[in-house]
Write a protein that holds these residues in place. Structure first.
Motif, PDB file in Angstrom:
ATOM      1  N   GLU A 153       0.838  -1.199   0.000  1.00 49.03           N
ATOM      2  CA  GLU A 153       0.000   0.000   0.000  1.00 49.03           C
ATOM      3  C   GLU A 153       0.870   1.245   0.000  1.00 49.03           C
ATOM      4  O   GLU A 153       0.599   2.234   0.687  1.00 49.03           O
ATOM      5  CB  GLU A 153      -0.912  -0.008   1.226  1.00 49.03           C
ATOM      6  CG  GLU A 153      -1.864  -1.188   1.260  1.00 49.03           C
ATOM      7  CD  GLU A 153      -2.713  -1.196   2.512  1.00 49.03           C
ATOM      8  OE1 GLU A 153      -2.603  -0.242   3.317  1.00 49.03           O
ATOM      9  OE2 GLU A 153      -3.466  -2.159   2.706  1.00 49.03           O
ATOM     10  N   ASN A 154       1.904   1.187  -0.800  1.00 51.60           N
ATOM     11  CA  ASN A 154       2.875   2.276  -0.793  1.00 51.60           C
ATOM     12  C   ASN A 154       2.206   3.588  -1.196  1.00 51.60           C
ATOM     13  O   ASN A 154       1.554   3.662  -2.241  1.00 51.60           O
ATOM     14  CB  ASN A 154       4.018   1.963  -1.764  1.00 51.60           C
ATOM     15  CG  ASN A 154       5.226   2.828  -1.534  1.00 51.60           C
ATOM     16  OD1 ASN A 154       5.177   4.029  -1.754  1.00 51.60           O
ATOM     17  ND2 ASN A 154       6.326   2.212  -1.097  1.00 51.60           N
ATOM     18  N   PRO A 155       2.333   4.624  -0.398  1.00 50.31           N
ATOM     19  CA  PRO A 155       1.651   5.885  -0.704  1.00 50.31           C
ATOM     20  C   PRO A 155       2.337   6.701  -1.797  1.00 50.31           C
ATOM     21  O   PRO A 155       1.763   7.676  -2.289  1.00 50.31           O
ATOM     22  CB  PRO A 155       1.706   6.634   0.628  1.00 50.31           C
ATOM     23  CG  PRO A 155       2.927   6.100   1.300  1.00 50.31           C
ATOM     24  CD  PRO A 155       3.037   4.665   0.889  1.00 50.31           C
ATOM     25  N   TYR A 156       3.532   6.286  -2.209  1.00 52.31           N
ATOM     26  CA  TYR A 156       4.301   7.095  -3.153  1.00 52.31           C
ATOM     27  C   TYR A 156       4.364   6.486  -4.560  1.00 52.31           C
ATOM     28  O   TYR A 156       4.308   7.212  -5.552  1.00 52.31           O
ATOM     29  CB  TYR A 156       5.737   7.262  -2.643  1.00 52.31           C
ATOM     30  CG  TYR A 156       5.825   7.857  -1.263  1.00 52.31           C
ATOM     31  CD1 TYR A 156       5.589   9.222  -1.065  1.00 52.31           C
ATOM     32  CD2 TYR A 156       6.130   7.061  -0.156  1.00 52.31           C
ATOM     33  CE1 TYR A 156       5.666   9.776   0.206  1.00 52.31           C
ATOM     34  CE2 TYR A 156       6.203   7.606   1.117  1.00 52.31           C
ATOM     35  CZ  TYR A 156       5.966   8.969   1.299  1.00 52.31           C
ATOM     36  OH  TYR A 156       6.027   9.510   2.550  1.00 52.31           O
ATOM     37  N   SER A 200       0.599  10.607  -5.636  1.00 50.10           N
ATOM     38  CA  SER A 200       1.805  10.642  -4.818  1.00 50.10           C
ATOM     39  C   SER A 200       2.104  12.055  -4.326  1.00 50.10           C
ATOM     40  O   SER A 200       2.058  13.020  -5.108  1.00 50.10           O
ATOM     41  CB  SER A 200       2.987  10.115  -5.621  1.00 50.10           C
ATOM     42  OG  SER A 200       4.186  10.248  -4.888  1.00 50.10           O
TER      43      SER A 200
END
Length: 915
Positions: free
Chosen positions: A532-535, A548
């Motif tokens: 669930e990488n926010p970037y 992002s």
């Protein structure tokens, strides 16, 4: 009073009679003369008519002659002939001279000026055949050893070989009342009858080329797996996959090409399935480009990789070996190196202005080692056991959009930068290493938009760095993110380290370097980072999510290409791999291919969405484009071949605008009186192998040092229009039937060399320094009005200088020859036509190639005057009428196949002879 009527008197009557007599006498004489002439002419005509009628039976008698036993020589005007007919009866025809009477023992009372005819038996009984003969001669003909022309006269010097005589000519002069008429007749003997009509085919299932082959050179006979039936005749696939651009010089190995290469040469390397096993020392000024299809010279680094395997290594120093050593101004572009654990894959020392781009390196201790160099290193992929890239004691270097991976076999840095100045390190993806990047004892370094990840110890090590900037980088998942070694001198401080993302570095995000508020420092769980990488939408390639927070969050506003190609947001720099002024394709380029089925808007949309550094390719065919193509930096634009990918300009502005470091080659443009190519305010641009036809301004160049070479300008208003600050050169081009070849508006002298001018209204205007330019007296091309811009062999453009050909298409000629077994028959055949049928195997090309037909016997031959040219892939067959002299019962067929364009060959399915 009665009227008076006076009559004619006697004197007047006598005068009238006298005048009438004077007039009448000449008229009567003229009438008598005309009547005499008419009577004489009528008698002569009747005599000649009679003689001609009598001559015909003689001709008919001789037509039945199956052999000749005795004949007078050709210079005997009182000739004779003894022959045997097809019923085995012997006859004699002779002039009734005393010599002939004694020769044949015939006595008669016929006039000497007669022809007599008799059966050769005892006693002979001569018959009068024709009278009033003044001359009777005979000329016999034997078969010429070439079997095509019956022109050898065996009875012109001495008695002939009677068995060889197949025909004869009789000549007679008839004289009657002072009037002469000559009659000639050519007669074939009955022993050589002509065969009836028929056909013979070679190359089908019944009679293959292989079965009928007597001899061949440079010819390939393919089995019926690619033929409609039987087998196929073609030139073999050209087996030399390396060439020096535009010289028609081809080689088996790269090393062979390098031995002959000179500064300025570009070596193109085609794909080999087995790759190349060799080591290379690249001479100064030489470029090696890989990734080509060796048959079509289409370029695709993925589809046609140029793999080079280590041979034994070049011993550079003690215990130092390398695959490739580079010298100043040399370039490596598009190679794939397998170094088999050598010390270095590529090595350069004390070399200026070198370039390595689009190159992959594997299986090596240290990928690229550079010491005291300058140059550019763009879009490479290096996987090394220890260090991917080492740069020492160097200046003016650009290190942009590379992928560097270390396998961490020794505790060294993956990327080592030591004692350098004026270095740009931008948009690189640096993976692993004991240290990701180590920068030591350097100044004026700019480190932007890199990703440094998964280093075993420090992601970034800084020691004694001065006057430098680091911004917009991602330093993530290392042991320690940044380490500033304070033991060394240097002025690098927190204010020089801005707008970077430091994330999930295990033990410390930064050591000894305080992080100012412009930097983003985060630590998230491994689960969130991976899932669930926010970037990033992809944590392996570090592509930003559309949401992002790194978008437009960087230092500076230098982005020219956003809207996903590759950066996002606005012109404000993104943080990360694809942001900033140097954003583009990271690692090897991607290729976008276009086909004629696409519309103009579909093509332009794809180009607009491409990344800097991508390859753009127009497949063979014609394209109508309504909008401008705006290239991006480092893009490569090309077609299948210079005359096979044709772009029609229907827009309102320039068709193509070049960008910095772009390459454009192997395309043809139909300008429709519009301006085609713009090279304005661009650096390091390559323009070559282009054809421009019917353009208003084919190329417009200003504020650039772009060299324009190996191009063709035909029927344009202006070929090249040069404006202010043009600093390039114009070399090896052809200008033909243009209004103005070169227009120099710079006010400065422009250098030009080895160009060919023909039929231009004005060759050039402005100041031009010429070196071996040529004004030709004729066209250089085969058929330019039909878009056939291949060079003719006699053109001044061929081998213009040191093997270089001028113009967009280099001269090429490869040929092979097939000779059949003897084609025999019991009777002579009068061959009337020959039909060639072509086949079109998949992934083969025939344009531009040719076929030449000949016939041979006894080491003599005849070749048809007109070569059959194949200028369309739609050509399925061609029928040629043969000369009337092709009459024979035994000959061999010669078939010569010619290729005038690299990788082209006729593919002959079968050949049919008709008689």
């Amino acid at each position: 009073m009665k009227p008076y009527h006076r009559g004619i008197n006697l004197i007047e009557l006598l005068i009238a009679i006298t005048i009438t007599a004077i007039i009448a006498v000449p008229m009567v004489n003229a009438l008598r003369s005309m009547l005499t002439t008419w009577t004489k002419g009528s008698n002569q005509l009747e005599s000649i008519k009679t003689a001609t009628l009598l001559f015909n039976p003689l001709v008919e008698k001789l037509r039945f002659a199956s052999s000749i036993n005795l004949v007078s020589l050709t210079d005997n005007n009182l000739g004779y002939i003894r022959y045997t007919n097809n019923e085995n009866q012997r006859f004699v025809v002779c002039y009734n001279s005393s010599f002939n009477k004694n020769l044949f023992n015939i006595s008669n009372d016929f006039p000497e000026t007669s022809l007599v005819f008799f059966r050769d038996e005892f006693p002979p009984s001569p018959e009068l055949l024709i009278q009033d003969i003044q001359l009777f001669s005979l000329e016999t003909y034997a078969e010429d050893s070439s079997l095509f022309f019956r022109v050898v006269s065996p009875n012109n010097v001495t008695n002939p070989d009677y068995s060889r005589i197949i025909s004869l000519k009789i000549t007679a002069t008839i004289s009657k009342d002072g009037f002469e008429e000559s009659i000639e007749q050519l007669i074939d003997l009955a022993k050589t009858p002509i065969d009836t009509t028929g056909t013979l085919s070679i190359g089908n299932d019944s009679l293959t080329f292989l079965e009928m082959g007597s001899d061949s050179s440079g010819i390939e006979i393919n089995d019926n797996s690619i033929a409609f039936n039987g087998d196929v005749l073609s030139l073999p696939s050209f087996s030399k996959p390396v060439k020096i651009l535009h010289t028609s010089r081809y080689f088996e190995t790269i090393s062979d090409a390098l031995e002959l290469a000179e500064s300025g040469d570009i070596i193109l390397v085609g794909y080999l399935e087995s790759g190349y096993t060799e080591n290379l020392i690249i001479p100064e000024g030489v470029t090696i480009r890989g990734g080509y299809n060796a048959a079509t010279w289409e370029r695709d680094l993925t589809k046609y990789p140029t793999k080079i395997f280590i041979k034994e290594g070049i011993n550079l120093l003690d215990s130092v070996t390398s695959i490739i050593a580079m010298n100043s101004n040399s370039t490596i572009d598009g190679l794939e190196l397998d170094a088999k654990n050598l010390t270095y894959a590529i090595y350069a020392k004390d070399a200026s202005n070198i370039t390595i781009q689009n190159t992959a390196i594997n299986n090596v201790e240290n990928g690229i080692f550079l010491n005291n160099v300058s140059g550019s290193f763009i879009q490479n992929i290096v996987t090394a056991n220890v260090s991917s890239f080492t740069l020492l004691n160097s200046s003016d270097v650009s290190l942009i959009r590379n992928r560097f991976r270390s396998l961490n076999q020794v505790s060294y840095a993956n990327v080592i930068l030591g004692s350098n100045s004026s270095v740009i390190i931008a948009n690189n993806h640096i993976i692993n290493g004991y240290i990701g990047v180590s920068i030591l004892n350097s100044s004026s370094n700019t480190v932007l938009n890199n990703v440094i990840t998964e280093a075993a110890y420090f992601g970034l090590n800084i020691n004694n760095l001065n006057s430098s900037l680091m911004a917009n980088n991602i330093i993530a998942k290392n042991n320690i993110g940044v380490f500033l070694d304070t033991s060394g001198l240097g002025d690098f401080a927190a204010s020089d380290f801005n707008n970077n993302l430091l994330a999930n570095n295990e033990f410390d995000q930064s050591n000894n370097l305080p992080l100012n508020g412009t930097n983003i420092v985060v630590s998230v769980s491994d689960y969130i980072w991976d899932n669930e990488n926010p970037y990033f939408s992809n944590i392996n390639t570090f592509v930003l999510k559309s949401s992002s927070p790194l978008i437009d969050a960087g230092y500076g506003s230098n982005e020219a290409y956003f809207n996903n190609n590759p950066s996002l947001g606005t012109t404000a720099d993104d943080i990360g791999l694809y942001g900033g002024a140097h954003g583009g394709r990271v690692g090897l380029p991607s290729k976008l291919s276009f086909t004629p089925a696409l519309t103009s808007s579909e093509i332009i949309n794809q180009i607009n969405s491409s990344y800097p550094g991508d390859f753009l390719f127009f497949d063979g065919g014609e394209y109508t484009l309504l909008e401008t193509i705006n290239l991006k930096p480092y893009q490569y634009l090309s077609g299948l071949l210079s005359n096979l990918s044709l772009l029609r300009h229907q827009g309102s502005s320039f068709l193509i605008n070049l960008a910095d470091h772009s390459i454009i080659e192997q395309l043809a443009f139909l300008g429709n009186q519009r301006s085609v190519l713009s090279a304005l305010n661009v650096t390091d641009v390559s323009i070559s192998q282009l054809i421009f036809k019917d353009a208003s301004n084919a190329i417009t160049a200003a504020t650039t040092s772009a060299n324009i070479q190996f191009c063709t300008f035909y029927n344009c208003s202006t070929g090249i229009n040069l404006a202010a600050d043009y600093l390039g050169q114009i070399n090896f081009n052809i200008f033909e039937t243009n209004n103005l070849g070169i227009e120099n508006n710079t006010g400065s002298i422009i250098y030009s060399s080895h160009n060919v001018f023909y039929d231009n209204t004005t060759a050039f205007s402005g100041l031009l320094m010429e070196d071996n330019n040529v004004s030709s007296a004729y066209s250089s091309f085969r058929s330019p009005d039909n878009n056939r811009f291949e060079l003719i062999s006699t053109s001044n453009a061929v081998n213009k200088s040191f093997f270089y050909d001028a113009g967009a298409i280099e001269y090429f000629h490869e040929f092979g020859q097939y000779i059949s077994l003897p084609i025999t028959s019991s009777l002579d055949r009068y061959y009337k036509s020959l039909t060639i049928r072509y086949t079109h195997p998949e992934d083969t090309f025939q344009v531009l190639s040719g076929v030449t037909i000949g016939f041979i016997n006894n080491n003599r031959s005849i070749t048809l005057n007109n070569q059959i040219i194949i200028d369309s892939e739609d050509l399925n067959f061609v029928t040629v009428d043969l000369p009337s002299s092709i009459i024979a019962d035994d000959f061999q067929l010669i078939i010569q196949l010619d290729s005038f364009t690299f990788g082209r060959s006729p593919y002959i399915d079968d050949i049919t002879l008709s008689w």
